[in-house]
Write a protein that holds these residues in place. Structure first.
Motif, PDB file in Angstrom:
ATOM      1  N   VAL A 125      52.577  62.487  40.912  1.00  0.00           N
ATOM      2  CA  VAL A 125      52.707  62.221  39.478  1.00  0.00           C
ATOM      3  C   VAL A 125      53.477  60.917  39.246  1.00  0.00           C
ATOM      4  CG1 VAL A 125      53.625  63.097  37.295  1.00  0.00           C
ATOM      5  CG2 VAL A 125      52.522  64.669  38.899  1.00  0.00           C
ATOM      6  N   ARG A 126      54.471  60.664  40.099  1.00  0.00           N
ATOM      7  CA  ARG A 126      55.231  59.415  39.990  1.00  0.00           C
ATOM      8  C   ARG A 126      54.292  58.212  40.217  1.00  0.00           C
ATOM      9  NH1 ARG A 126      59.998  59.978  43.779  1.00  0.00           N
ATOM     10  NH2 ARG A 126      60.643  61.532  42.243  1.00  0.00           N
ATOM     11  N   SER A 127      53.415  58.329  41.194  1.00  0.00           N
ATOM     12  CA  SER A 127      52.446  57.253  41.453  1.00  0.00           C
ATOM     13  C   SER A 127      51.524  57.062  40.263  1.00  0.00           C
ATOM     14  CB  SER A 127      51.577  57.590  42.669  1.00  0.00           C
ATOM     15  OG  SER A 127      52.371  57.768  43.794  1.00  0.00           O
ATOM     16  N   MET A 128      51.174  58.178  39.610  1.00  0.00           N
ATOM     17  CA  MET A 128      50.278  58.068  38.449  1.00  0.00           C
ATOM     18  C   MET A 128      50.963  57.307  37.328  1.00  0.00           C
ATOM     19  SD  MET A 128      48.462  61.807  38.473  1.00  0.00           S
ATOM     20  CE  MET A 128      47.158  61.410  37.310  1.00  0.00           C
ATOM     21  N   ARG A 129      52.246  57.575  37.154  1.00  0.00           N
ATOM     22  CA  ARG A 129      52.961  56.846  36.106  1.00  0.00           C
ATOM     23  C   ARG A 129      52.969  55.345  36.408  1.00  0.00           C
ATOM     24  NH1 ARG A 129      57.836  57.271  32.410  1.00  0.00           N
ATOM     25  NH2 ARG A 129      58.438  55.107  32.244  1.00  0.00           N
ATOM     26  N   ARG A 130      53.300  55.020  37.669  1.00  0.00           N
ATOM     27  CA  ARG A 130      53.367  53.606  38.044  1.00  0.00           C
ATOM     28  C   ARG A 130      52.016  52.923  37.799  1.00  0.00           C
ATOM     29  NH1 ARG A 130      55.627  54.270  43.028  1.00  0.00           N
ATOM     30  NH2 ARG A 130      53.513  54.329  43.841  1.00  0.00           N
ATOM     31  N   ALA A 131      50.933  53.601  38.228  1.00  0.00           N
ATOM     32  CA  ALA A 131      49.603  53.010  38.073  1.00  0.00           C
ATOM     33  C   ALA A 131      49.230  52.882  36.599  1.00  0.00           C
ATOM     34  CB  ALA A 131      48.570  53.857  38.814  1.00  0.00           C
ATOM     35  N   SER A 132      49.605  53.884  35.785  1.00  0.00           N
ATOM     36  CA  SER A 132      49.217  53.833  34.376  1.00  0.00           C
ATOM     37  C   SER A 132      50.003  52.753  33.639  1.00  0.00           C
ATOM     38  CB  SER A 132      49.383  55.204  33.715  1.00  0.00           C
ATOM     39  OG  SER A 132      50.745  55.485  33.500  1.00  0.00           O
ATOM     40  N   VAL A 133      51.260  52.538  34.036  1.00  0.00           N
ATOM     41  CA  VAL A 133      52.044  51.456  33.427  1.00  0.00           C
ATOM     42  C   VAL A 133      51.418  50.108  33.790  1.00  0.00           C
ATOM     43  CG1 VAL A 133      54.268  50.250  33.518  1.00  0.00           C
ATOM     44  CG2 VAL A 133      54.194  52.750  33.274  1.00  0.00           C
ATOM     45  N   GLU A 134      51.019  49.976  35.064  1.00  0.00           N
ATOM     46  CA  GLU A 134      50.412  48.713  35.513  1.00  0.00           C
ATOM     47  C   GLU A 134      49.124  48.427  34.739  1.00  0.00           C
ATOM     48  OE1 GLU A 134      49.966  48.445  39.759  1.00  0.00           O
ATOM     49  OE2 GLU A 134      48.979  46.483  39.606  1.00  0.00           O
ATOM     50  N   ALA A 135      48.371  49.490  34.454  1.00  0.00           N
ATOM     51  CA  ALA A 135      47.098  49.306  33.747  1.00  0.00           C
ATOM     52  C   ALA A 135      47.279  49.243  32.235  1.00  0.00           C
ATOM     53  CB  ALA A 135      46.154  50.450  34.102  1.00  0.00           C
ATOM     54  N   GLY A 136      48.479  49.551  31.756  1.00  0.00           N
ATOM     55  CA  GLY A 136      48.726  49.512  30.311  1.00  0.00           C
ATOM     56  C   GLY A 136      48.070  50.660  29.567  1.00  0.00           C
ATOM     57  N   ALA A 137      47.818  51.787  30.256  1.00  0.00           N
ATOM     58  CA  ALA A 137      47.181  52.934  29.612  1.00  0.00           C
ATOM     59  C   ALA A 137      48.017  54.167  29.910  1.00  0.00           C
ATOM     60  CB  ALA A 137      45.761  53.116  30.134  1.00  0.00           C
ATOM     61  N   ALA A 138      48.760  54.657  28.909  1.00  0.00           N
ATOM     62  CA  ALA A 138      49.642  55.796  29.129  1.00  0.00           C
ATOM     63  C   ALA A 138      48.848  57.088  29.301  1.00  0.00           C
ATOM     64  CB  ALA A 138      50.592  55.933  27.948  1.00  0.00           C
ATOM     65  N   ILE A 139      49.415  58.001  30.119  1.00  0.00           N
ATOM     66  CA  ILE A 139      48.847  59.351  30.241  1.00  0.00           C
ATOM     67  C   ILE A 139      49.445  60.176  29.116  1.00  0.00           C
ATOM     68  CG2 ILE A 139      48.676  61.397  31.704  1.00  0.00           C
ATOM     69  CD1 ILE A 139      49.096  59.408  34.107  1.00  0.00           C
ATOM     70  N   VAL A 140      48.627  60.577  28.156  1.00  0.00           N
ATOM     71  CA  VAL A 140      49.174  61.173  26.938  1.00  0.00           C
ATOM     72  C   VAL A 140      48.839  62.643  26.780  1.00  0.00           C
ATOM     73  CG1 VAL A 140      49.331  59.006  25.664  1.00  0.00           C
ATOM     74  CG2 VAL A 140      47.187  60.315  25.629  1.00  0.00           C
ATOM     75  N   THR A 141      47.999  63.165  27.643  1.00  0.00           N
ATOM     76  CA  THR A 141      47.708  64.597  27.559  1.00  0.00           C
ATOM     77  C   THR A 141      47.247  65.078  28.923  1.00  0.00           C
ATOM     78  OG1 THR A 141      46.482  66.305  26.358  1.00  0.00           O
ATOM     79  CG2 THR A 141      45.308  64.271  26.814  1.00  0.00           C
ATOM     80  N   GLY A 142      47.349  66.394  29.129  1.00  0.00           N
ATOM     81  CA  GLY A 142      46.959  66.887  30.440  1.00  0.00           C
ATOM     82  C   GLY A 142      46.901  68.396  30.483  1.00  0.00           C
ATOM     83  N   ASP A 143      46.614  68.910  31.669  1.00  0.00           N
ATOM     84  CA  ASP A 143      46.521  70.356  31.847  1.00  0.00           C
ATOM     85  C   ASP A 143      46.784  70.679  33.313  1.00  0.00           C
ATOM     86  OD1 ASP A 143      45.874  73.064  31.083  1.00  0.00           O
ATOM     87  OD2 ASP A 143      44.033  72.817  32.234  1.00  0.00           O
ATOM     88  N   THR A 144      47.253  71.891  33.560  1.00  0.00           N
ATOM     89  CA  THR A 144      47.503  72.327  34.931  1.00  0.00           C
ATOM     90  C   THR A 144      46.958  73.733  35.124  1.00  0.00           C
ATOM     91  OG1 THR A 144      49.564  71.085  34.905  1.00  0.00           O
ATOM     92  CG2 THR A 144      49.277  72.665  36.669  1.00  0.00           C
ATOM     93  N   LYS A 145      46.221  73.936  36.209  1.00  0.00           N
ATOM     94  CA  LYS A 145      45.817  75.290  36.598  1.00  0.00           C
ATOM     95  C   LYS A 145      46.211  75.486  38.058  1.00  0.00           C
ATOM     96  CE  LYS A 145      43.307  76.595  32.904  1.00  0.00           C
ATOM     97  NZ  LYS A 145      43.413  75.395  32.073  1.00  0.00           N
ATOM     98  N   VAL A 146      46.467  76.735  38.423  1.00  0.00           N
ATOM     99  CA  VAL A 146      46.799  77.049  39.815  1.00  0.00           C
ATOM    100  C   VAL A 146      45.765  78.044  40.333  1.00  0.00           C
ATOM    101  CG1 VAL A 146      48.542  77.976  41.386  1.00  0.00           C
ATOM    102  CG2 VAL A 146      49.258  76.686  39.359  1.00  0.00           C
ATOM    103  N   VAL A 147      45.259  77.782  41.548  1.00  0.00           N
ATOM    104  CA  VAL A 147      44.335  78.736  42.175  1.00  0.00           C
ATOM    105  C   VAL A 147      44.963  79.263  43.461  1.00  0.00           C
ATOM    106  CG1 VAL A 147      42.273  77.693  41.168  1.00  0.00           C
ATOM    107  CG2 VAL A 147      43.077  76.902  43.403  1.00  0.00           C
ATOM    108  N   GLU A 148      44.472  80.409  43.941  1.00  0.00           N
ATOM    109  CA  GLU A 148      45.050  81.042  45.124  1.00  0.00           C
ATOM    110  C   GLU A 148      44.904  80.132  46.337  1.00  0.00           C
ATOM    111  OE1 GLU A 148      42.752  82.276  43.104  1.00  0.00           O
ATOM    112  OE2 GLU A 148      42.638  84.460  43.210  1.00  0.00           O
ATOM    113  N   ARG A 149      45.806  80.344  47.276  1.00  0.00           N
ATOM    114  CA  ARG A 149      45.753  79.603  48.535  1.00  0.00           C
ATOM    115  C   ARG A 149      44.348  79.738  49.150  1.00  0.00           C
ATOM    116  NH1 ARG A 149      49.375  77.870  52.568  1.00  0.00           N
ATOM    117  NH2 ARG A 149      51.227  78.471  51.413  1.00  0.00           N
ATOM    118  N   GLY A 150      43.797  78.616  49.603  1.00  0.00           N
ATOM    119  CA  GLY A 150      42.469  78.635  50.228  1.00  0.00           C
ATOM    120  C   GLY A 150      41.338  78.370  49.253  1.00  0.00           C
TER     121      GLY A 150
END
Lengths: 351, 386
Positions: A125-150
């Protein structure tokens, strides 16, 4: 379920005291909230992510929007020169950029596998922030899901981006005309070979580093010097061959390349030679292919070379009025052959 | 890349191509024997470069392509037996048998492993003494020594749960069969450079002498192939026969005696069926009597299998140099590398797969040189070769 509630938001304690992702992190409940706060808000910064609402809204000028989405399943998640996070931001930024759009905002959706170390997610996620700042496009929304191992391989990311296309700009794969020149911004195939070498434990004297990078600045520099550029692509999956076959087919023209002019690092050449891969099909994640009218070739090359991401820019082919819809190659020894679209998958899961 | 790029130099290539054009008073028909050569010719557009001076026909030198359907079906029958771990090089997995390929069997639960060396299969046998490990030993004289060595290692280590399904084939009898075929249009050959690093050159010199043809033992890089063609064209123009070596940096006249010794220790020569070509006398290997316990065909009793070849596939005519891949109505439509009707569309060394990968199409080719144009003094003699 044990749950600690650190009151200090900037505390780097792993989310909810878990060192690894558990199914509860996708529950929508307290653990989800902790993960959002401790990882996503912490790393992306509250200026980027608005977590109070179910959507993000922002004002735009009247004009033409560009809109794109891409999923990332690269294996391994970390490779020389980057990780799945850089790739996920740059990939979507580049899909906007090659359409001539200025990237504005991004979304990011994560599928996490139970057991993923939270620190790995944090690094991504830290890398995503760095890349988005470099590109001048902020990450403004998102979602997270978790699935079972495997049920997933650590972490998958889907990013979506919107950008604005300045008035009068009409880059399209349909615009190539006979006589136009084919340019690339640098060495090809670094990303594909970097991931492959890491994944398969191929040891090279000099490591190949992924070229992943946001191309919006380079595109703007090129368009400032050559506003009449016809079409652009980033040669990702399927490599240069697929990008140019698509342009040839969309424009109803032929494209002819000279194999001697294709810029490849010695290590990339060597790995391809050893494994029987054709470098024309190997992906780059931070290179630009541009079709420009012949009178703009010199200015376009000069502008690209003046940009840090375009130092090795070259012209390597020409659009022709023969073999319409197909890509041909004048080989190293000056025989001629065609370069069709890739049949099947040469290198799975490189992005 | 040192030792490779020197052999891909454009100005040298153009010089040799010009010399070939200057030397040829007619369009000669040459066959490159080896699938690796076929691949390089198409990859570098050498057929295109020489189109006016020579017609290049593609020989039967792709081991995956000539492995008979019966053997593929036997492989499938063995792989489906309970307790068997079936090991193969990757490209054999997609070769269609009478009922699908090894990938399809794997999806149905058969334990099929891709290995990179026959010794990997020996190691698996050692690690899993409760399983029967079978290695699919496909290849020419170049591959046979490694397969023989694997059996020898298993023999010395007394590993009893290891066997090989042998489909080794030999190049000289195939060249002889092509020279004896009344349909053949071949004036001269580019001989198999890598096979000759093991076997030496004497077999080829004898065939060249007997059938009055040039066989230039040639390497695999573009300049190797161009030099090989130039030498063959010059010999044809002068009416010379023989088996000179173009690939001198790898081939010695006597070959590699130690490799041959290991092969001779394990195998003797037998008649073999070639897919698409038919039975060729003394063209393959079988285990010697004292090593017969390594023979998977005996161990698993799979001699009787009923085979069914795709009716539309012309791979046999392609392998004998009679038709080109693009002469097939199914080429690139019903037959592609994803859905191959015949083995020549599977292996990277198969002529059909190479034509497909490098975008060859029927209409850009010059017409075939007819069999009648073949000069009387060359080849076509009756009678078996020694």
């Amino acid at each position: 379920m044990a749950s600690s509630s650190p009151l200090d938001v900037s505390c780097p304690t792993p989310s909810g005291a878990y060192e690894r992702i558990v199914l509860g992190h996708g529950s929508g409940g307290r653990l989800s909230r902790d993960l959002l706060r401790d990882v996503f808000l912490e790393e992306l910064g509250a200026t980027q992510l608005d977590h109070e609402e179910d959507q993000s809204s922002f004002d735009v000028e009247a004009g033409r929007l560009a809109f794109t989405t891409d999923s990332f399943v690269v294996s391994p998640l970390f490779f020389p020169g980057g990780n799945i996070g850089d790739l996920a931001v740059n990939g979507t930024v580049n899909d906007l950029a090659v359409g001539g759009a200025t990237p504005l905002r991004l979304s990011a959706a994560f599928i996490l596998e139970e057991g993923l170390p939270v620190e790995r997610l944090r690094t991504v996620v830290r890398s995503m922030r760095r890349a988005s700042v470099e590109a001048g496009a902020a990450i403004v929304t998102g979602d997270t899901k978790v699935v079972e191992r495997g049920k997933a391989d650590g972490l998958f990311i889907t990013t979506t981006g919107v950008g604005m296309v300045p008035a009068g700009r009409r880059l399209s794969a349909k615009n190539a005309r006979p006589g136009d020149r084919v340019l690339v911004s640098g060495m090809l195939g670094d990303h594909g070979i970097a991931v492959l070498a890491k994944r398969d434990g191929i040891e090279l004297e000099t490591e190949v580093v992924s070229d992943t990078a946001p191309l919006s600045g380079l595109v703007e520099a090129l368009l400032a010097a050559a506003p009449d550029a016809r079409s652009m692509r980033d040669p990702t999956r399927g490599g240069l061959a697929s990008a140019l076959n698509e342009i040839a087919a969309s424009s109803g023209v032929g494209i002819e390349l000279d194999e001697r002019l294709i810029p490849l690092r010695t290590q990339v050449r060597a790995v391809c030679e050893l494994l029987g891969l054709d470098p024309l099909y190997v992906a780059s994640e931070g290179r630009l292919v541009a079709i420009v009218p012949p009178e703009s070739e010199a200015a376009a090359i000069e502008a690209m070379r003046a940009h840090p991401l375009g130092r090795d820019a070259v012209a390597l082919g020409t659009v022709v009025d023969e073999h319409r819809g197909r890509l041909s190659l004048r080989t190293l020894v000056s025989g001629k052959r065609f370069v069709p679209m890739l049949a099947g998958e040469q290198l799975p899961r490189i992005c | 890349m040192k030792y490779v790029e020197e052999y891909r130099d454009r100005s040298a290539a153009e010089r040799i191509a010009a010399a070939i054009a200057a030397a040829a008073t007619r369009r000669w028909v040459l066959m490159e024997v080896c699938g690796g050569q076929t691949h390089a010719i198409l990859r570098y557009g050498i057929d295109d470069l020489l189109e006016q001076s020579v017609e290049l026909l593609h020989g039967p030198g792709c081991p995956v392509c000539v492995t008979p359907l019966e053997t593929i079906d036997r492989a499938h029958a063995i792989a489906m037996q309970p307790g068997v771990m079936f090991c193969s090089f990757g490209d054999m997995l997609r070769v269609p048998g009478s009922n699908g390929d090894l990938f399809a069997l794997r999806a149905r639960g058969a334990d099929i492993r891709v290995v990179y060396s026959p010794l990997d299969a020996v190691a698996l046998a050692e690690k899993h003494p409760d399983r029967e490990v079978v290695f699919f030993a496909v290849g020419f004289e170049t591959t046979a020594p490694a397969n023989a060595m694997a059996a020898l290692v298993a023999h010395r280590k007394k590993i009893r749960n290891f066997s090989l399904l042998v489909s080794h084939v030999l190049v000289p009898p195939a060249i002889t069969a092509i020279l004896q075929s009344p349909e053949s249009r071949v004036n001269g050959f580019l001989g198999p450079g890598h096979v000759c690093t093991v076997m030496g050159t004497s077999e080829y010199a004898a065939i060249a002498e007997h059938y009055r043809v040039p066989i230039v033992i040639t390497g695999f890089e573009p300049l190797d192939l161009l030099e090989g063609v130039l030498a063959a064209v010059r010999m044809l123009e002068r009416g010379e026969v023989g088996a000179p070596v173009q690939y001198g940096r790898a081939v010695r006249d006597e070959g590699n005696a130690e490799s041959r010794r290991v092969v001779d220790e394990l195998f003797d020569v037998t008649d073999r069926k070639w897919r698409g070509v038919g039975m060729i006398p003394k063209s393959g290997h079988r285990f010697r009597y004292e090593y017969r316990h390594f023979d998977a065909e005996t161990r698993f009793d799979v001699h009787a299998v009923e085979t069914r070849e795709a009716a539309e596939c012309i791979s046999g005519r392609v392998l004998r140099g009679i038709d080109r891949p693009t002469d097939c109505p199914a080429f690139g439509t019903r037959c592609t590398p994803e859905t191959p009707l015949g083995a020549t569309m599977v292996s990277a060394e198969g002529a059909c797969a190479a034509y497909f990968a490098y975008g060859r199409e029927p209409e850009r080719r010059l017409p075939l040189v007819s069999a009648a144009a073949r000069p009387e003094k060359l080849g076509g003699r009756n009678g078996a070769f020694r």
